[in-house]
Scaffold this motif. Sequence first.
Motif, PDB file in Angstrom:
ATOM      1  N   ILE A 192      50.685  -2.155 -28.948  1.00 53.86           N
ATOM      2  CA  ILE A 192      51.910  -2.940 -29.103  1.00 53.86           C
ATOM      3  C   ILE A 192      53.150  -2.041 -29.147  1.00 53.86           C
ATOM      4  O   ILE A 192      53.099  -0.947 -29.690  1.00 53.86           O
ATOM      5  CB  ILE A 192      51.780  -3.784 -30.380  1.00 53.86           C
ATOM      6  CG1 ILE A 192      52.687  -4.989 -30.340  1.00 53.86           C
ATOM      7  CG2 ILE A 192      52.038  -2.992 -31.623  1.00 53.86           C
ATOM      8  CD1 ILE A 192      51.974  -6.223 -30.728  1.00 53.86           C
ATOM      9  N   ARG A 193      54.242  -2.513 -28.534  1.00 54.27           N
ATOM     10  CA  ARG A 193      55.516  -1.802 -28.666  1.00 54.27           C
ATOM     11  C   ARG A 193      56.526  -2.677 -29.406  1.00 54.27           C
ATOM     12  O   ARG A 193      57.057  -2.316 -30.419  1.00 54.27           O
ATOM     13  CB  ARG A 193      56.070  -1.367 -27.323  1.00 54.27           C
ATOM     14  CG  ARG A 193      57.422  -0.655 -27.512  1.00 54.27           C
ATOM     15  CD  ARG A 193      57.859   0.181 -26.357  1.00 54.27           C
ATOM     16  NE  ARG A 193      58.196  -0.656 -25.212  1.00 54.27           N
ATOM     17  CZ  ARG A 193      58.416  -0.178 -23.996  1.00 54.27           C
ATOM     18  NH1 ARG A 193      58.297   1.103 -23.764  1.00 54.27           N
ATOM     19  NH2 ARG A 193      58.725  -0.983 -23.007  1.00 54.27           N
ATOM     20  N   ASN A 194      56.724  -3.883 -28.896  1.00 50.46           N
ATOM     21  CA  ASN A 194      57.769  -4.702 -29.497  1.00 50.46           C
ATOM     22  C   ASN A 194      57.470  -6.165 -29.204  1.00 50.46           C
ATOM     23  O   ASN A 194      56.437  -6.496 -28.612  1.00 50.46           O
ATOM     24  CB  ASN A 194      59.131  -4.305 -28.909  1.00 50.46           C
ATOM     25  CG  ASN A 194      60.257  -4.539 -29.895  1.00 50.46           C
ATOM     26  OD1 ASN A 194      60.129  -5.335 -30.831  1.00 50.46           O
ATOM     27  ND2 ASN A 194      61.368  -3.860 -29.690  1.00 50.46           N
ATOM     28  N   GLY A 195      58.411  -7.019 -29.524  1.00 52.28           N
ATOM     29  CA  GLY A 195      58.217  -8.432 -29.244  1.00 52.28           C
ATOM     30  C   GLY A 195      59.490  -9.198 -29.477  1.00 52.28           C
ATOM     31  O   GLY A 195      60.407  -8.720 -30.153  1.00 52.28           O
ATOM     32  N   GLU A 196      59.554 -10.377 -28.896  1.00 51.71           N
ATOM     33  CA  GLU A 196      60.711 -11.248 -29.114  1.00 51.71           C
ATOM     34  C   GLU A 196      60.257 -12.693 -28.981  1.00 51.71           C
ATOM     35  O   GLU A 196      59.550 -13.038 -28.016  1.00 51.71           O
ATOM     36  CB  GLU A 196      61.802 -10.941 -28.096  1.00 51.71           C
ATOM     37  CG  GLU A 196      63.095 -11.599 -28.499  1.00 51.71           C
ATOM     38  CD  GLU A 196      64.296 -11.112 -27.704  1.00 51.71           C
ATOM     39  OE1 GLU A 196      64.139 -10.219 -26.850  1.00 51.71           O
ATOM     40  OE2 GLU A 196      65.375 -11.675 -27.936  1.00 51.71           O
ATOM     41  N   GLY A 197      60.634 -13.532 -29.931  1.00 50.76           N
ATOM     42  CA  GLY A 197      60.186 -14.927 -29.883  1.00 50.76           C
ATOM     43  C   GLY A 197      58.674 -14.983 -29.923  1.00 50.76           C
ATOM     44  O   GLY A 197      58.045 -14.399 -30.801  1.00 50.76           O
ATOM     45  N   CYS A 198      58.074 -15.641 -28.927  1.00 51.51           N
ATOM     46  CA  CYS A 198      56.605 -15.745 -28.878  1.00 51.51           C
ATOM     47  C   CYS A 198      56.019 -14.755 -27.877  1.00 51.51           C
ATOM     48  O   CYS A 198      54.895 -14.951 -27.402  1.00 51.51           O
ATOM     49  CB  CYS A 198      56.188 -17.166 -28.508  1.00 51.51           C
ATOM     50  SG  CYS A 198      56.707 -18.383 -29.714  1.00 51.51           S
ATOM     51  N   ILE A 199      56.774 -13.735 -27.529  1.00 51.80           N
ATOM     52  CA  ILE A 199      56.323 -12.772 -26.514  1.00 51.80           C
ATOM     53  C   ILE A 199      56.076 -11.408 -27.160  1.00 51.80           C
ATOM     54  O   ILE A 199      56.915 -10.896 -27.916  1.00 51.80           O
ATOM     55  CB  ILE A 199      57.393 -12.603 -25.394  1.00 51.80           C
ATOM     56  CG1 ILE A 199      57.756 -13.963 -24.769  1.00 51.80           C
ATOM     57  CG2 ILE A 199      56.928 -11.603 -24.326  1.00 51.80           C
ATOM     58  CD1 ILE A 199      56.639 -14.657 -24.022  1.00 51.80           C
TER      59      ILE A 199
ATOM     60  N   GLY B 117      55.065  -1.894 -21.022  1.00 54.48           N
ATOM     61  CA  GLY B 117      56.078  -2.871 -20.625  1.00 54.48           C
ATOM     62  C   GLY B 117      55.498  -4.216 -20.187  1.00 54.48           C
ATOM     63  O   GLY B 117      56.241  -5.101 -19.760  1.00 54.48           O
ATOM     64  N   ASN B 118      54.161  -4.394 -20.291  1.00 57.03           N
ATOM     65  CA  ASN B 118      53.573  -5.708 -19.960  1.00 57.03           C
ATOM     66  C   ASN B 118      53.918  -6.715 -21.048  1.00 57.03           C
ATOM     67  O   ASN B 118      53.927  -6.373 -22.232  1.00 57.03           O
ATOM     68  CB  ASN B 118      52.044  -5.601 -19.861  1.00 57.03           C
ATOM     69  CG  ASN B 118      51.633  -4.626 -18.785  1.00 57.03           C
ATOM     70  OD1 ASN B 118      52.106  -4.701 -17.664  1.00 57.03           O
ATOM     71  ND2 ASN B 118      50.758  -3.684 -19.149  1.00 57.03           N
TER      72      ASN B 118
ATOM     73  N   ALA C  49      49.890 -14.298 -39.247  1.00 50.84           N
ATOM     74  CA  ALA C  49      50.751 -13.471 -40.101  1.00 50.84           C
ATOM     75  C   ALA C  49      52.192 -13.373 -39.581  1.00 50.84           C
ATOM     76  O   ALA C  49      53.050 -12.826 -40.267  1.00 50.84           O
ATOM     77  CB  ALA C  49      50.153 -12.082 -40.252  1.00 50.84           C
ATOM     78  N   SER C  50      52.449 -13.887 -38.366  1.00 54.30           N
ATOM     79  CA  SER C  50      53.807 -13.822 -37.815  1.00 54.30           C
ATOM     80  C   SER C  50      54.291 -15.232 -37.465  1.00 54.30           C
ATOM     81  O   SER C  50      54.486 -15.550 -36.288  1.00 54.30           O
ATOM     82  CB  SER C  50      53.833 -12.931 -36.564  1.00 54.30           C
ATOM     83  OG  SER C  50      53.296 -11.670 -36.842  1.00 54.30           O
ATOM     84  N   PRO C  51      54.501 -16.077 -38.475  1.00 55.81           N
ATOM     85  CA  PRO C  51      54.851 -17.473 -38.179  1.00 55.81           C
ATOM     86  C   PRO C  51      56.207 -17.625 -37.485  1.00 55.81           C
ATOM     87  O   PRO C  51      56.438 -18.620 -36.815  1.00 55.81           O
ATOM     88  CB  PRO C  51      54.866 -18.151 -39.558  1.00 55.81           C
ATOM     89  CG  PRO C  51      55.050 -17.038 -40.522  1.00 55.81           C
ATOM     90  CD  PRO C  51      54.409 -15.825 -39.919  1.00 55.81           C
ATOM     91  N   LEU C  52      57.091 -16.631 -37.643  1.00 58.96           N
ATOM     92  CA  LEU C  52      58.406 -16.720 -36.995  1.00 58.96           C
ATOM     93  C   LEU C  52      58.444 -15.910 -35.701  1.00 58.96           C
ATOM     94  O   LEU C  52      59.527 -15.593 -35.189  1.00 58.96           O
ATOM     95  CB  LEU C  52      59.518 -16.254 -37.939  1.00 58.96           C
ATOM     96  CG  LEU C  52      59.612 -16.984 -39.284  1.00 58.96           C
ATOM     97  CD1 LEU C  52      60.815 -16.497 -40.071  1.00 58.96           C
ATOM     98  CD2 LEU C  52      59.671 -18.500 -39.090  1.00 58.96           C
ATOM     99  N   GLY C  53      57.268 -15.558 -35.189  1.00 60.04           N
ATOM    100  CA  GLY C  53      57.211 -14.782 -33.962  1.00 60.04           C
ATOM    101  C   GLY C  53      57.784 -13.394 -34.211  1.00 60.04           C
ATOM    102  O   GLY C  53      57.620 -12.822 -35.295  1.00 60.04           O
TER     103      GLY C  53
END
Length: 393
Positions: free
Chosen positions: A20-27, A33-34, A45-49
């Motif tokens: 994992i590198r990062n995320g935003e919203g549900c992505i 970079g995939n 554990a990540s209900p707010l994305g």
Amino acid sequence: MINDFKKIIYDSTFCYNLVIRNGEGCIIEDIDGNKYIDFTSNIAASPLGYAHPEVMRVLKEYANNGVNKIAGQDFYCEEHFQIAKKLLSISPNGFKAFLVNSGAEAVENSLKLAYKKKGPLPGISFEKSFHGRTLGALSVTSSKDVQKNNFPELPVKRLKFCTNEIDPEIDRIERIIKNNKIAFIITEIIQGEGGIFIASNRFIKEISKIAKNYDVPLIFDEVQTGLGRTGKWWAYQHYGVLPNIITTAKALQVGAVTFENKYDPMERGVLSSTWGGGGRIDMAIGAKMIDVIERDGLLENSCKMGNKIIKQLMEFTGQEIIHDVRGKGLMIGIEVSKQDFRDKIILNLFKKGLLVLPAGEKTIRILPPLIIDEKTISEGLEIFHQVIKKFNR
Ligand SMILES: Cc1ncc(COP(=O)(O)O)c(C=O)c1O
């Protein structure tokens, strides 16, 4: 990196070759970079994305505070008080809280509260349950042999987890409790790791009634189902009953056991945990989770989006490969015909950019962030559709 990782770290239950590198919203984005649509929320554990503005604000707030960790039972801090206050505002009246590190540790402490009151008697747990991997929590767990082989156990009677309203096993429970002294009854309401099995209404009502009549502490393990996952703050609220003790973790960012006042040991040192009440940033984010779920109507969103997913997935049932679709809110299981198919489907979904989880013997578990919207659901289910089509051929 994954090969080097495996050389120095025990290869636990990882199912994806994804760094994992990062995320935003549900992505979620990996280090190459995939991008992947996340239907896992890191096992709830990540209900707010990811990169939720409110969570980012908390992280920024603490960027200049040098005391991110304290020994939570040696010093008091504001974050400890605030998260407990928020948690108790959505718990049964008159409950108290004790903060720990993880779900398993919340379960350990729930058992200790019960033993403290009732003495070192046998407890009751249910088949296919999962309550964690520390030895006390493992004693009440029974979801997979590999989790249990060779490890010693506390005395536990294991009864059938009834998903059917007319299961005759429901009527056996009272006989067992009547004829034995019991320290506690512990159960999930929807079994997560065990395979997304939903307790029947009569089963939960019956164990609640019996627990009350025979004065046996009833522990609901809401580590996975809690904080809105099923469309209510707590899954037990779908059943109109009340437990004596609740365990929570995952979405809360720290672990917690909450309990009726009469289970307070009233003596210092019976319970303690150096970090549970001492991770100031985790506690601040945990309190924010409750705030945002409430403010943004995410319980309603969980019901609405969950129903949409279930409805669309139902169209696949009756086909050769999908045997059942079941769930409440955004906690959904798709049971397929064989474990081998399930594992291949999960791998194919991953290759096409959708992350889901395995559960039980042959179930695909879907736990999207509570913020998910219709567009992301459509994109995710389109990938699901393409993959299933291939397997149905
Ligand atoms: C219902 C339930 N209880 C307890 C646990 C253990 O939590 P942790 O992994 O935080 O120790 C889990 C973890 O998946 C769980 O689903």
